[in-house]
Design an enzyme around this catalytic site. Structure first.
Site, PDB file in Angstrom:
ATOM      1  N   CYS A 108      -2.639  -7.572 -26.039  1.00  0.00           N
ATOM      2  CA  CYS A 108      -2.311  -8.571 -27.055  1.00  0.00           C
ATOM      3  C   CYS A 108      -1.307  -8.013 -28.053  1.00  0.00           C
ATOM      4  CB  CYS A 108      -3.571  -9.006 -27.778  1.00  0.00           C
ATOM      5  SG  CYS A 108      -4.547  -7.620 -28.374  1.00  0.00           S
ATOM      6  N   GLU A 168      -9.196 -13.826 -32.248  1.00  0.00           N
ATOM      7  CA  GLU A 168      -8.248 -12.737 -31.963  1.00  0.00           C
ATOM      8  C   GLU A 168      -7.344 -13.240 -30.855  1.00  0.00           C
ATOM      9  OE1 GLU A 168      -8.034  -9.889 -33.501  1.00  0.00           O
ATOM     10  OE2 GLU A 168      -9.932  -9.788 -34.577  1.00  0.00           O
ATOM     11  N   GLU A 190     -13.637 -14.928 -16.485  1.00  0.00           N
ATOM     12  CA  GLU A 190     -13.953 -15.204 -15.079  1.00  0.00           C
ATOM     13  C   GLU A 190     -13.311 -14.177 -14.133  1.00  0.00           C
ATOM     14  OE1 GLU A 190     -12.638 -17.159 -17.329  1.00  0.00           O
ATOM     15  OE2 GLU A 190     -11.001 -18.424 -16.580  1.00  0.00           O
ATOM     16  N   GLU A 201       4.719 -14.662 -25.190  1.00  0.00           N
ATOM     17  CA  GLU A 201       3.949 -13.509 -24.757  1.00  0.00           C
ATOM     18  C   GLU A 201       4.004 -13.462 -23.232  1.00  0.00           C
ATOM     19  OE1 GLU A 201      -0.305 -13.886 -25.365  1.00  0.00           O
ATOM     20  OE2 GLU A 201      -0.375 -11.869 -26.185  1.00  0.00           O
ATOM     21  N   GLY A 253     -13.879 -21.030 -18.499  1.00  0.00           N
ATOM     22  CA  GLY A 253     -13.662 -21.464 -19.870  1.00  0.00           C
ATOM     23  C   GLY A 253     -14.025 -22.918 -20.128  1.00  0.00           C
ATOM     24  N   LYS A 284     -19.834 -14.866 -23.270  1.00  0.00           N
ATOM     25  CA  LYS A 284     -19.252 -15.314 -22.004  1.00  0.00           C
ATOM     26  C   LYS A 284     -18.081 -14.410 -21.662  1.00  0.00           C
ATOM     27  CE  LYS A 284     -16.019 -18.048 -20.664  1.00  0.00           C
ATOM     28  NZ  LYS A 284     -15.505 -17.272 -19.513  1.00  0.00           N
ATOM     29  N   ILE A 326     -14.775 -13.668 -24.387  1.00  0.00           N
ATOM     30  CA  ILE A 326     -13.837 -12.535 -24.298  1.00  0.00           C
ATOM     31  C   ILE A 326     -12.868 -12.682 -23.120  1.00  0.00           C
ATOM     32  CG2 ILE A 326     -15.259 -10.879 -25.543  1.00  0.00           C
ATOM     33  CD1 ILE A 326     -16.304  -9.832 -22.872  1.00  0.00           C
ATOM     34  N   PRO A 327     -11.731 -11.971 -23.189  1.00  0.00           N
ATOM     35  CA  PRO A 327     -10.718 -12.038 -22.124  1.00  0.00           C
ATOM     36  C   PRO A 327     -10.885 -10.904 -21.109  1.00  0.00           C
ATOM     37  CG  PRO A 327      -9.789 -10.922 -24.008  1.00  0.00           C
ATOM     38  CD  PRO A 327     -11.239 -11.174 -24.342  1.00  0.00           C
ATOM     39  N   PHE A 372       2.963 -10.861 -21.262  1.00  0.00           N
ATOM     40  CA  PHE A 372       1.716 -10.230 -20.827  1.00  0.00           C
ATOM     41  C   PHE A 372       1.875  -9.522 -19.488  1.00  0.00           C
ATOM     42  CE2 PHE A 372      -3.036 -10.365 -21.477  1.00  0.00           C
ATOM     43  CZ  PHE A 372      -2.966  -9.983 -22.801  1.00  0.00           C
ATOM     44  N   PHE A 417       0.458 -12.905 -12.275  1.00  0.00           N
ATOM     45  CA  PHE A 417       1.535 -12.334 -11.463  1.00  0.00           C
ATOM     46  C   PHE A 417       2.703 -13.326 -11.366  1.00  0.00           C
ATOM     47  CE2 PHE A 417       3.132 -12.013  -7.012  1.00  0.00           C
ATOM     48  CZ  PHE A 417       3.559 -10.695  -6.990  1.00  0.00           C
TER      49      PHE A 417
HETATM   50  N1  LIG Z   1      -5.923 -10.374 -30.588  1.00  0.00           N
HETATM   51  C1  LIG Z   1      -6.697  -9.675 -29.777  1.00  0.00           C
HETATM   52  O1  LIG Z   1      -7.517  -8.850 -30.199  1.00  0.00           O
HETATM   53  C2  LIG Z   1      -6.606  -9.897 -28.305  1.00  0.00           C
HETATM   54  C3  LIG Z   1      -7.189  -8.966 -27.450  1.00  0.00           C
HETATM   55  C4  LIG Z   1      -7.093  -9.176 -26.080  1.00  0.00           C
HETATM   56  C5  LIG Z   1      -6.439 -10.303 -25.592  1.00  0.00           C
HETATM   57  N2  LIG Z   1      -5.885 -11.188 -26.450  1.00  0.00           N
HETATM   58  C6  LIG Z   1      -5.149 -12.352 -25.925  1.00  0.00           C
HETATM   59  O2  LIG Z   1      -5.826 -12.921 -24.815  1.00  0.00           O
HETATM   60  C7  LIG Z   1      -4.889 -13.550 -23.940  1.00  0.00           C
HETATM   61  C8  LIG Z   1      -5.151 -13.120 -22.522  1.00  0.00           C
HETATM   62  O3  LIG Z   1      -6.415 -13.421 -22.155  1.00  0.00           O
HETATM   63  P1  LIG Z   1      -6.764 -14.701 -21.257  1.00  0.00           P
HETATM   64  O4  LIG Z   1      -5.634 -15.060 -20.385  1.00  0.00           O
HETATM   65  O5  LIG Z   1      -8.070 -14.386 -20.630  1.00  0.00           O
HETATM   66  O6  LIG Z   1      -6.906 -15.824 -22.363  1.00  0.00           O
HETATM   67  P2  LIG Z   1      -7.610 -17.239 -22.209  1.00  0.00           P
HETATM   68  O7  LIG Z   1      -7.468 -17.893 -23.515  1.00  0.00           O
HETATM   69  O8  LIG Z   1      -7.138 -17.947 -21.010  1.00  0.00           O
HETATM   70  O9  LIG Z   1      -9.140 -16.884 -21.918  1.00  0.00           O
HETATM   71  C9  LIG Z   1      -9.906 -16.127 -22.806  1.00  0.00           C
HETATM   72  C10 LIG Z   1     -11.356 -16.530 -22.665  1.00  0.00           C
HETATM   73  O10 LIG Z   1     -11.486 -17.891 -23.052  1.00  0.00           O
HETATM   74  C11 LIG Z   1     -12.161 -18.620 -22.049  1.00  0.00           C
HETATM   75  N3  LIG Z   1     -11.690 -20.007 -22.084  1.00  0.00           N
HETATM   76  C12 LIG Z   1     -10.642 -20.559 -21.450  1.00  0.00           C
HETATM   77  N4  LIG Z   1     -10.580 -21.893 -21.711  1.00  0.00           N
HETATM   78  C13 LIG Z   1     -11.605 -22.180 -22.530  1.00  0.00           C
HETATM   79  C14 LIG Z   1     -12.084 -23.372 -23.144  1.00  0.00           C
HETATM   80  N5  LIG Z   1     -11.494 -24.548 -22.951  1.00  0.00           N
HETATM   81  N6  LIG Z   1     -13.164 -23.301 -23.941  1.00  0.00           N
HETATM   82  C15 LIG Z   1     -13.780 -22.109 -24.166  1.00  0.00           C
HETATM   83  N7  LIG Z   1     -13.395 -20.956 -23.581  1.00  0.00           N
HETATM   84  C16 LIG Z   1     -12.316 -20.985 -22.785  1.00  0.00           C
HETATM   85  C17 LIG Z   1     -11.831 -17.884 -20.766  1.00  0.00           C
HETATM   86  O11 LIG Z   1     -12.756 -18.204 -19.755  1.00  0.00           O
HETATM   87  C18 LIG Z   1     -11.891 -16.443 -21.230  1.00  0.00           C
HETATM   88  O12 LIG Z   1     -13.226 -16.008 -21.275  1.00  0.00           O
HETATM   89  C19 LIG Z   1      -3.535 -13.106 -24.429  1.00  0.00           C
HETATM   90  O13 LIG Z   1      -2.934 -14.157 -25.133  1.00  0.00           O
HETATM   91  C20 LIG Z   1      -3.857 -11.944 -25.349  1.00  0.00           C
HETATM   92  O14 LIG Z   1      -2.875 -11.719 -26.332  1.00  0.00           O
HETATM   93  C21 LIG Z   1      -5.964 -11.016 -27.790  1.00  0.00           C
END
Ligand SMILES: NC(=O)c1ccc[n+]([C@@H]2O[C@H](COP(=O)([O-])OP(=O)(O)OC[C@H]3O[C@@H](n4cnc5c(N)ncnc54)[C@H](O)[C@@H]3O)[C@@H](O)[C@H]2O)c1
Length: 537
Positions: A338, A304, A231, A435, A261, A228, A202-203, A437, A386
């Protein structure tokens, strides 16, 4: 408090109610001790100390809080200051192995998938009650770790989590298969069984809401879980997972790994003993985990991902309400949604007035310490986001879009950004495609329905869209023509537990919430039994 309650529920759970949301504008700023972005001469605040103790910083494996195998920890930071809130156990591949083994055992040998569905339902209901009871502490942790306004956590997000758990508790004893008529002398059953061990990633933008969207349906179906967390925001899930155990969840059914991740996340996505993967995050990472799942044991994956959602204001719109709704659609949660309405399409007849009024609204936005009453916008999550947002703002300026307001950081400490608006945005500009964000609204002009449909759909994303109109014919045309998973008409960000949520195109695969999410956590098994006599004697 009643007024605050009204605003928060309208923020996330209801359609637009300008009267309730604008209560902030009627109260004296000084009395509330708040600063509006447009009037803040100097943005320096002593952070308010949240009234919560951090009791859980270890990993939760097999019902116990434990250190990581490596003994390593990482700091989780306060977005208001960039300072350390707590050091949290850093899980990696070895911890994921331990957690998956615990989940495997809980699923293969433990009581959880074997107990009656009614008993499972009651445990989920008790967990929901406990989350509701501890709303204050959970909200404090959530806002401290993520920077989102405390009122938003306490009055909107945690209640949504509770409601969602109750919704899925209601499903637990209503999940059943089918008996179908067969052509020959066969008794044919279709069984729906839990899928096994679910890996979930999850994010940080809605830490506990995302936790609930994943954990609720998986548990209702009788699965075991290794989740998971992001972070940036590990704290609230650890607290809430403990409450699930207090509610009677057997050990090993819900394991929580804090960590990064490429280490913990990748280990989970590629684990051979994980039966299903559910991921929420960026599209780029979604592609990575899909590949890891395919290369390992071909576990099914739901994704998602990101979005660049159009918010379309038609010419018949009441401009004041449209401005308020479009403002909310973009700036809610510091713009870190998102499904944010991040391309505001406005009909040319009302465009200039809309831009002027949007500017006035952004200047009235209350930005500040998320623990201060009445604050609408806190800091962005971390230094990386930021800086990324500030880079996009620079790109917007350089690409010829008109900067209407904002465009810089706010204050000199933490990760606050001015509510920013660009007008005269063209479809081919990066700020209209990526995006961002963050709290950056891009306003585009359109002339007719066909044109706006074509332009709104010209995106690699397809998560959501908003429409603002009283013209039913136009609304009907748009709702069918837009290639997105959710359309809000005269409202935005309504996240009812029963509504499936997910994306077309590169916004994802599969749906969360509602009945659709259950399907992702069930295996379908067809059973054919020969009958001595033809069916239906
Ligand atoms: N569609 C939806 O329901 C929804 C909801 C919330 C957020 N989001 C999207 O999430 C993004 C923002 O969140 P973010 O910056 O945390 O995204 P991210 O992809 O960087 O990280 C999301 C999760 O993935 C993990 N991760 C990162 N690299 C990985 C890897 N190589 N292998 C496995 N896991 C890994 C991270 O540790 C974190 O837990 C935006 O693009 C947003 O649109 C989508």
């Amino acid at each position: 408090m009643a007024a605050a309650k009204r605003i928060a529920s309208s923020l996330i759970a209801r359609s637009l109610s300008t009267s309730s949301r604008s209560f902030l504008l009627r109260r004296g700023d000084a009395a509330l001790g708040i600063q509006r972005f447009g009037t803040a001469a100097a943005f320096e605040e002593q952070p308010i100390k949240p009234s919560v103790q951090i009791n859980h910083t270890q990993l939760l494996i097999n019902g116990n809080f434990v250190d990581s195998a490596s003994g390593k920890t990482f700091p989780t930071l306060d977005p208001r200051t960039g300072e350390v809130i707590a050091h949290v156990a850093e899980g990696d591949a070895e911890d994921v192995n331990r957690a998956v083994a615990a989940a495997r055992k809980a699923f293969d040998e433990g009581p959880w998938p074997r107990m009656t569905a009614y008993e499972r339902s009651r445990i989920l209901l008790r967990a929901a009650d406990l989350i509701e009871k501890h709303n204050d502490e959970i909200s404090a942790l959530e806002s401290w770790d993520s920077g989102k306004p405390y009122e938003q956590s306490a009055l909107a997000e945690i209640p949504l989590v509770v409601r969602l758990m109750r919704y899925y508790a209601g499903w637990a004893d209503k999940i059943h298969g089918l008996v179908v008529p067969a052509d020959g002398p066969h008794h044919v059953q279709v069984l729906h069984e839990p899928i096994g061990v679910a890996g979930q990633i999850i994010p940080w933008n809605f830490p506990l809401v995302m936790f609930a969207w994943k954990v609720g349906p998986a548990l209702a179906c009788g699965n075991a879980i290794v989740i998971k967390t992001a972070e940036q925001t590990p704290l609230s899930a650890l607290y809430v997972a403990r409450l699930f155990h207090e509610a009677g969840l057997p050990d090993g059914v819900l394991n929580v790994i804090s960590g990064f991740g490429p280490t913990a996340g990748a280990a989970l996505a590629s684990h051979m003993d994980v039966d299903k993967l559910a991921f929420t995050g960026s599209t780029a990472t979604g592609k990575v985990v899909l590949e890891l799942a395919a290369r390992s044991n071909l576990k099914p994956v739901t994704l998602e991902l990101g979005g660049k959602s159009p918010m379309i204001i038609l010419e018949d719109a009441d401009i004041d309400n449209a401005v308020e709704l479009a403002h909310f659609a973009l700036f809610f949660n510091q713009g870190q949604c998102c499904c944010a309405g991040s391309r505001t399409f406005v009909h040319e007849r009302i465009y200039d007035e809309f831009v002027e009024k949007s500017k006035a609204r952004a200047l009235r936005r209350v930005v500040g310490d998320p623990f201060r009453k009445g604050v609408e916008q806190g800091p962005q999550i971390d230094n990386e986001q930021f800086n990324k947002i500030l880079r996009y703002i620079k790109l917007g300026k350089d690409s010829g879009a008109s900067l209407v307001t904002g465009g810089d950081r706010l204050g000199s400490k933490g990760f606050y950004i001015q509510p920013t608006i660009f007008s005269d945005v063209q479809d081919d500009m990066v700020i209209a495609q990526d995006e961002i964000f963050g709290p950056v609204q891009t306003i585009l002009k359109f002339n007719n329905l066909d044109e706006v449909i074509r332009r709104a759909n010209a995106s690699r994303y397809g998560l959501a869209a908003g429409l603002f109109t009283n013209n039913m014919d136009h609304a009907n045309t748009l709702m069918r023509a837009l290639k997105v998973g959710t359309i809000w008409i005269n409202c935005f960000d309504v996240f009812d537990a029963a509504l499936p949520f997910g994306g077309f195109k590169m916004s994802g695969q599969g749906r969360e919430k509602g009945i659709d999410s259950l399907k992702a956590y069930l295996q379908v098994k067809s059973v054919v039994t020969a009958l001595k006599n033809p069916a239906w004697l």
